[in-house]
Scaffold this motif. Structure first.
Motif, short mmCIF file in Angstrom:
data_model
loop_
_atom_site.label_atom_id
_atom_site.label_comp_id
_atom_site.label_asym_id
_atom_site.label_seq_id
_atom_site.Cartn_x
_atom_site.Cartn_y
_atom_site.Cartn_z
N GLU A 80 0.62 -1.38 -0.16
CA GLU A 80 -0.26 0.17 0.00
C GLU A 80 0.95 1.28 0.02
O GLU A 80 0.89 2.10 -1.25
CB GLU A 80 -0.59 0.09 1.43
N ASN A 81 1.79 1.14 0.79
CA ASN A 81 2.47 3.03 0.50
C ASN A 81 3.61 2.71 0.30
O ASN A 81 3.95 3.80 -1.44
CB ASN A 81 3.03 2.43 2.40
N LEU A 82 3.89 1.62 -0.61
CA LEU A 82 5.02 1.40 -1.77
C LEU A 82 3.77 2.33 -3.19
O LEU A 82 4.77 2.84 -3.64
CB LEU A 82 6.19 0.48 -2.24
N GLY A 83 3.07 1.56 -3.39
CA GLY A 83 1.73 2.00 -5.22
C GLY A 83 1.62 3.66 -4.04
O GLY A 83 2.15 4.00 -5.20
N ARG A 84 1.63 3.96 -3.46
CA ARG A 84 1.13 5.25 -3.17
C ARG A 84 2.48 6.25 -3.27
O ARG A 84 2.18 7.08 -3.68
CB ARG A 84 0.24 5.62 -1.62
N THR A 85 3.03 5.65 -2.77
CA THR A 85 4.24 6.59 -3.37
C THR A 85 4.82 6.59 -4.46
O THR A 85 5.16 7.44 -5.06
CB THR A 85 5.75 6.15 -2.52
N LEU A 86 4.78 5.36 -5.26
CA LEU A 86 4.83 5.36 -7.03
C LEU A 86 3.68 6.51 -6.71
O LEU A 86 3.40 7.04 -8.69
CB LEU A 86 4.31 4.09 -7.58
N ASP A 131 -0.09 10.69 -1.02
CA ASP A 131 0.65 10.79 0.80
C ASP A 131 0.79 9.32 1.42
O ASP A 131 0.06 8.75 1.39
CB ASP A 131 -0.65 11.81 1.57
N ALA A 132 1.94 8.99 2.13
CA ALA A 132 2.80 8.11 1.96
C ALA A 132 3.28 7.81 3.22
O ALA A 132 3.82 8.56 3.43
CB ALA A 132 2.79 6.66 1.08
N LEU A 133 3.26 6.47 4.15
CA LEU A 133 4.42 6.36 5.11
C LEU A 133 5.93 6.47 3.91
O LEU A 133 6.07 4.71 3.73
CB LEU A 133 4.18 5.46 6.11
N ARG A 134 6.53 7.03 3.72
CA ARG A 134 7.55 6.46 2.40
C ARG A 134 8.80 5.59 3.36
O ARG A 134 9.53 5.75 4.08
CB ARG A 134 8.39 7.49 2.13
#
Ligand code: NAD
Length: 284
Positions: free
Chosen positions: A125-131, A135-138
């Protein structure tokens, strides 16, 4: 004069700011920010990393919940623990120290961590949101690298950044964060042909291959910024992926190992834990 990028200094500034946010959180909510730290097995290096992370948390006022499981722990044991931590309101962040022992399915455990508590930034989820640029925990190490560049006013926009390494925890997210900041990014890996020629094009060279002193002066364009993520144990102690002595004569700025990226990774874990707690409380 080559600039030696001081990760300890920037990490100390980050922890100081985090300590202020932790105090503010306590005053607003009456609660304490909590990080669960999960260590499976008895790998000595992992134990050292976990202890350092717990010390950082103590310094800024984050409470840690220490969960040490024996090497014999099963997938079901670890999965049950993650479920419990996901639903425990006193836990705002969950850190599972990697690597896990071979018999455990690391991907399944990471995917099970609630994305809101994924302070390492490793969940799909967080890696996908970063992509997606959301907003995401990076991921802590790439985020720490970006903070170092920012602190030293090293401009990324329009620059050619070469990242050596394509792991999910460093190389790939590092490339995304550089791209997000408008660098032109090339990703190199173990099958890349003529690595020196590609590295020599880099204005910003990030080494994350895990091979001691892989990159020497021949890999570096004069005046480049060199960020060494590598941490390799050798007879001379810890060494990076860059031959620091040789590279520092060619680069305009360079991170040492130790004292460069490593402290920033830990500082970003602290910062992500504070961010996670703030978000969880604003949603409550
Ligand atoms: P990894 O083994 O998962 O990935 C290494 C990557 O390097 C792979 O993508 C591989 O294709 C590439 N590679 C290997 N040999 C190469 C070669 N000869 N030429 C070009 N590319 C090559 O490792 P990782 O987890 O990404 O870690 C990389 C290094 O960074 C390690 O030394 C690790 O200890 C260190 N690390 C440091 C921090 C920190 O806080 N400073 C955090 C994480 C990892």
């Amino acid at each position: 004069m080559t600039l030696i990028i001081d990760g300890n200094h920037v990490a100390a500034i980050t922890r100081k700011k985090a300590a202020e946010s932790v105090r503010d959180f306590g005053q607003r909510t009456g609660g304490q920010i909590g990080l669960a730290v999960v260590l499976v097995g008895d790998d000595p290096a992992s134990a050292v990393y976990v202890n350092m992370k717990e010390q950082d948390c103590a310094e800024v006022g984050i409470r840690t919940f220490d969960h040490r499981l024996s090497e014999a722990a099963t997938q079901a044991d670890l999965s049950k623990l993650i479920d419990d931590l996901n639903t425990d309101n006193s836990v705002h962040g969950i850190l599972v120290q990697l690597p896990l022992p071979q018999h455990l399915d690391e991907e399944a455990i990471i995917a099970q961590i609630s994305p809101e508590k994924d302070v390492d930034g490793f969940t799909p989820e967080n890696l996908g949101r970063t992509l997606r640029g959301l907003d995401a925990l990076r991921a802590c190490t790439p985020l720490g690298v970006m903070r170092l560049l920012e602190h030293y006013d090293i401009d990324v926009e329009g620059k050619h950044a070469v990242v050596v390494g394509r792991s999910t925890i460093v190389g790939k997210p590092q490339s995304l964060l550089l791209l997000e900041n408008n660098a032109t990014v090339t990703i190199c890996h173990s099958r890349t042909q003529d690595l020196p020629a590609i590295c020599r094009q880099a204005d910003i060279l990030v080494a994350a291959a895990g091979i001691p002193k892989l990159l020497d002066a021949d890999y570096i364009k004069p005046g480049a910024t060199v960020i060494d993520v590598g941490i390799n144990r050798s007879d001379d102690g810890l060494v990076g992926d860059v031959d620091f002595e040789a590279a520092s004569h060619v680069a305009s700025a360079i991170t040492p190992v130790p004292g460069g990226v490593g402290p920033m990774t830990r500082a970003m874990l602290v910062e992500n834990t504070v961010t996670a707690a703030q978000k969880q409380c604003s949603q409550a």
